[in-house]
Design an enzyme around this catalytic site. Structure first.
Site, PDB file in Angstrom:
ATOM      1  N   ASP A 107       0.858  -1.181   0.000  1.00 13.14           N
ATOM      2  CA  ASP A 107       0.000   0.000   0.000  1.00 13.14           C
ATOM      3  C   ASP A 107       0.891   1.227   0.000  1.00 13.14           C
ATOM      4  OD1 ASP A 107      -2.744   1.094   0.112  1.00 13.14           O
ATOM      5  OD2 ASP A 107      -1.973   2.046   1.920  1.00 13.14           O
ATOM      6  N   THR A 108       0.516   2.224  -0.772  1.00 19.74           N
ATOM      7  CA  THR A 108       1.313   3.457  -0.870  1.00 19.74           C
ATOM      8  C   THR A 108       0.480   4.638  -0.421  1.00 19.74           C
ATOM      9  OG1 THR A 108       2.553   2.533  -2.743  1.00 19.74           O
ATOM     10  CG2 THR A 108       2.656   4.919  -2.455  1.00 19.74           C
TER      11      THR A 108
END
Length: 197
Positions: free
Chosen positions: A73-74
């Site tokens: 996840d960014t």
């Protein structure tokens, strides 16, 4: 050059992550998770992004227990605030006006879940510095449609690269997968080995 005896699954719908993982030239499949990311509560940004990465990866691990799952996840953090993917033109304009002529941090958490159930999670951080952006450039970029599926409202690997003055850290991390750090974890965990000639 590399080999693995694990069945690898990338728990992400992102074409950018798929392309980056493909650089290792190892076979893998893609399975996407159906989880609601906003359900994660955390004290710090690092804990939040780790929580979301684990949530997605565990969801896919339930469906494919025999495989090694890699999820990520960014997030984009500016002034200790999370800049999500913009939901409207106004929000996209607002994100970019705030990032203009400023520094922000891109954090990507990567979670690896092995068939044994062992979980490894790490966070890579890259500092991104934006040019001073004119209102005309911001509006033209938002009108291109590019910001809407991207954390922070821009993509460094698309025309959004014109907004970026410099970065400090891993470029691939900003795209969505810190490949060098992931590779070193996979080697440490003995999921990936160097193939002998």
């Amino acid at each position: 050059m590399l080999k693995t005896n694990h069945k690898l699954i990338l728990a992400s719908a992102s074409p950018r992550r798929k392309e980056l993982l493909g650089m290792l030239a190892l076979p893998f499949e893609v399975m996407t998770s159906e989880v609601e990311e906003t359900s994660v509560q955390a004290e710090t940004m690092q804990d939040y992004v780790k929580g979301v990465a684990l949530l997605k990866t565990r969801d896919v691990a339930k469906k494919a227990s025999e495989a090694t799952i890699i999820g990520a996840d960014t997030i984009v953090v500016y002034d200790n605030e999370l800049l999500h993917k913009p939901k409207s033109r106004e929000e996209a304009l607002s994100h970019l006006q705030r990032l203009s002529d400023n520094k922000h941090v891109v954090m990507t958490a990567v979670a690896i879940i092995e068939p044994s159930g062992q979980e490894t999670v790490f966070v890579e951080e890259t500092t991104v510095v934006f040019h001073q952006l004119t209102q005309k450039l911001i509006e033209a970029y938002v009108d291109s449609g590019d910001p809407f599926d991207k954390a922070g409202g821009y993509g460094i690997q698309t025309i959004g690269t014109l907004l970026v003055k410099r970065i400090e850290g891993d470029y691939n991390n900003v795209v969505g997968l810190p490949l060098a750090a992931l590779f070193s974890q996979l080697v440490d965990l003995q999921i990936v080995q160097f193939a002998k000639e």
